[in-house]
Structure formats: C-alpha cells, structure tokens
Design an enzyme around this catalytic site. Structure first.
Site, short mmCIF file in Angstrom:
data_model
loop_
_atom_site.label_atom_id
_atom_site.label_comp_id
_atom_site.label_asym_id
_atom_site.label_seq_id
_atom_site.Cartn_x
_atom_site.Cartn_y
_atom_site.Cartn_z
N GLY A 106 27.48 -61.27 77.81
CA GLY A 106 28.31 -61.29 76.61
C GLY A 106 27.48 -61.35 75.35
N ARG A 143 27.35 -59.50 70.78
CA ARG A 143 27.73 -60.07 69.48
C ARG A 143 27.79 -61.61 69.59
NH1 ARG A 143 31.54 -57.71 72.11
NH2 ARG A 143 31.21 -55.76 71.00
N ASP A 194 30.65 -55.64 84.18
CA ASP A 194 31.86 -56.44 84.24
C ASP A 194 31.50 -57.64 85.09
OD1 ASP A 194 34.25 -57.68 84.79
OD2 ASP A 194 35.28 -55.89 85.53
N VAL A 195 31.29 -58.79 84.46
CA VAL A 195 30.79 -59.96 85.20
C VAL A 195 31.78 -60.46 86.24
CG1 VAL A 195 29.25 -60.71 83.35
CG2 VAL A 195 31.60 -61.60 83.44
N SER A 244 32.74 -75.53 76.55
CA SER A 244 33.39 -75.63 75.24
C SER A 244 33.99 -77.01 75.09
CB SER A 244 34.50 -74.57 75.14
OG SER A 244 35.32 -74.80 74.01
N TYR A 299 41.74 -71.23 79.29
CA TYR A 299 40.39 -71.38 78.74
C TYR A 299 39.84 -72.79 78.99
CZ TYR A 299 36.67 -70.86 75.19
OH TYR A 299 35.47 -70.80 74.52
N ALA A 333 38.95 -73.20 82.62
CA ALA A 333 37.72 -72.47 82.94
C ALA A 333 36.49 -73.21 82.43
CB ALA A 333 37.78 -71.07 82.34
N LYS A 334 36.56 -73.71 81.20
CA LYS A 334 35.41 -74.37 80.61
C LYS A 334 35.14 -75.73 81.26
CE LYS A 334 34.16 -71.25 77.65
NZ LYS A 334 32.96 -70.43 77.97
#
Length: 249
Positions: free
Chosen positions: A9, A12, A59-60, A138, A150, A153-154
């Site tokens: 990723g 950017r 595509d991870v 995060s 999210y 996942a984090k």
C-alpha cells in the site's frame, strides 16, 4: 550488504512516506500497491535520491497474486527481509447498515493480506536468520463508531503481531505493530467527505483533541517504522506502539 524491504500500500500516504524513509535508510524498497502504475512516482522519487526501488502490482488479499509479487521482488531486487504490512481500505458504516461485502473486503485486505504477505516473506527472513515485520494497526483497534470492520481488523493485527513475534523470534525475526492516531492522508480526507465536513475543519477539530495540538503526518509513522526495522530495535518484539500525539485509552 543492501537489504530489501517490501512496503504494501505504498503508492501514497503512510506507505509512500515509509518507502521513502527506508530507502533513505539504505534499503532497496519494493513499492507494492493494487495499481502498479500508481507506484511509479514513488519509485522515481527514490531513484532520483540515489536509492533503489521496484514497483509491483499486487492484490494482497489474493494468495496467488502475493506469491507472484514476492517472488518477483526476490528475483529483481533481492530477498525481502523487511516487510511493512500497510495496505488498507475503509468501508465505514454503522453496524445495521454494513454489508457482508463491506465486512469481508476490509478484513481481507488488512488481516488476510498481512497473513499472506508475512507467510510469503518469512522464509527469506528465517533463511537469513534476520528479519523485521511491522504491521500497521490503528487507534481504531480500541473501538470507533462506524468502523466495526476496520476496528476488528486492526485489533486482530495486534494479536497477529504478538503471535508471529513468538513464532519467529528464534530465527532472529522481530515483529511489531504501529497504531497511528489521526494521520493526514487521502484516507482521512475520505472520512471527512463521508461525514460532510470540509477537510481543513476536520483536521482542526481533530488537532484540538490531541495533546500535542496537531494531527499526525505520514512521516511520523515512517520514522517509527525506521526505528523498528533498524539494528537498534533488535530486542523489541511483539510490541504495539500508539503514535497518536498523546495517550490512548
């Protein structure tokens, strides 16, 4: 000897800043992102500064795509002994509005992607008897409205980090996680747009709630990655550091 680092990723935002920092630290850096052409500007920046970099589309969340990408890095840039699992997406919504696809997409990129990338690269690290894996978690791992997918996942990445640290430590591989707070990126700009607040106001509002009175920049995270992958951090493993401008709860 020049070591090779992979940053996922990294076309950017945090990933790009991390790739540039690791190149400045002397690593050859593979810039991995979904769109290979989007990686070219970062590669150009690194090469213009005298570094060595390679753009690779991946595509991870796809097992075959990951295997092909990692093999390409190994053959064209060198055996990857540093991995930064940074690739991520947002599909924010309140639980009752969240689709199964929104849930699966986020978990697949963040968790499955980090698993696949770590599994594919660990053999190079264990063979070298040296390696560094840094996972991007995060502050949302602590819970955040509208981010059940999210946040899960984090939080999962933190458990993943600690387990890999236990499994890979005897091979000279450290595994740590960074949990950023508010970082000024395209992703946070998208969040501002979703909630209907101008980005400058969004940033100002966030900064007012942060003890150091500013939001984070991608370079703040890149600096922390630089520490984790360096020789000086060889006795630091299985840790999660919150880079958020103040304490978290």
């Amino acid at each position: 000897m020049t070591r090779t680092a992979i940053v996922t990723g990294s076309a950017r935002g945090i990933g790009a800043a991390t790739a540039r920092r690791l190149a400045a630290d002397g690593f050859a850096v593979a810039i991995l992102d979904l769109d290979e052409s989007a990686c070219k500007p970062v590669v150009s920046d690194i090469e213009a500064a005298g570094g060595k970099a390679l753009a690779v589309g991946v595509d991870v969340s796809d097992e075959q795509s990951v295997e092909v990408a990692v093999q390409r890095v190994a053959s064209e840039l060198g055996a990857p002994t540093v991995l930064v699992n940074n690739a991520g997406i947002l599909r924010d919504n309140l639980l009752f509005k969240m689709s199964a696809l929104d849930w699966d997409s986020v978990l697949n990129v963040h968790l499955r992607g980090s698993f696949l990338m770590s599994r594919a690269t660990q053999k190079y690290m264990t063979e070298a008897k040296w390696g560094r894996i840094v996972n991007l978690s995060s502050t949302s791992a602590l819970g955040n409205r509208g981010q059940a997918n999210y946040s899960a996942a984090k939080a999962g990445l933190q458990g993943f980090t600690k387990t890999l640290a236990i499994e890979l430590g005897k091979f000279g591989v450290t595994v740590n996680a960074i949990a950023p707070g508010f970082i000024q990126t395209d992703m946070t700009a998208a969040t501002a747009e979703r909630v209907g607040v101008p980005f400058d106001q969004f940033i100002a509002g966030a900064a007012s709630q942060i003890p150091v009175q500013r939001v984070g920049q991608p370079e703040d995270i890149a600096n922390t990655v630089s520490f984790f992958v360096g020789e000086a951090a060889g006795f630091v493993s299985g840790q999660v550091i919150y880079v958020a401008g103040g304490p978290t709860c």
